[in-house]
Design a protein around this motif. Sequence first.
Motif, mmCIF file in Angstrom:
data_model
loop_
_atom_site.group_PDB
_atom_site.id
_atom_site.type_symbol
_atom_site.label_atom_id
_atom_site.label_comp_id
_atom_site.label_asym_id
_atom_site.label_seq_id
_atom_site.Cartn_x
_atom_site.Cartn_y
_atom_site.Cartn_z
ATOM 1 N N GLU A 98 -4.392 -5.172 -7.005
ATOM 2 C CA GLU A 98 -3.522 -6.193 -6.194
ATOM 3 C C GLU A 98 -4.014 -6.913 -5.266
ATOM 4 O O GLU A 98 -5.054 -5.983 -4.634
ATOM 5 N N CYS A 127 -2.864 -9.891 -9.440
ATOM 6 C CA CYS A 127 -3.370 -8.603 -9.866
ATOM 7 C C CYS A 127 -4.397 -8.729 -10.849
ATOM 8 O O CYS A 127 -4.282 -9.403 -11.913
ATOM 9 N N TRP A 180 5.676 -7.105 -12.076
ATOM 10 C CA TRP A 180 5.761 -6.867 -10.461
ATOM 11 C C TRP A 180 6.967 -5.897 -10.437
ATOM 12 O O TRP A 180 8.082 -6.352 -10.547
ATOM 13 N N CYS A 205 1.771 -3.931 -9.496
ATOM 14 C CA CYS A 205 1.616 -4.446 -10.542
ATOM 15 C C CYS A 205 1.617 -3.427 -11.741
ATOM 16 O O CYS A 205 1.018 -2.458 -11.401
ATOM 17 N N GLY A 260 -1.056 -0.532 -10.589
ATOM 18 C CA GLY A 260 -2.118 -0.763 -9.383
ATOM 19 C C GLY A 260 -1.856 -0.180 -8.385
ATOM 20 O O GLY A 260 -0.997 0.729 -8.302
#
Length: 118
Positions: free
Chosen positions: A6, A22, A36, A95, A109
Amino acid sequence: QVQLVESGGGLVQAGGSLRLSCAASGRTICISAMTWYRQAPGKERELVATITSAGSTNYADSVKDRFTISRDNAKNTLYLQMKSLKPEDTAVYYCNAVCKTWSVADYWGQGTQVTVSS
């Protein structure tokens, strides 16, 4: 394996805008839905917005009409355009990608901090 990175977080005043990105790499061909999430201090992680591989979207009530999720499959990148930001949007934004092969796997992420000052 899928790697997600991200970017785009930062400090913004209330009413301002930010765009999160992302970038996905690795076995991206298996990615279906992307989402998200966010987590504020002392709170549980919550879904912000999700988008399927076909482009269907869904939003949390708290961000409807202010946030827009999109994806560029050619660039393997997920976006979150945030406008009219509020102090309560302050959180770490993560993400998530769902990878479907013969099984289903979740990838995350590392998160990006969004801080909205009043």
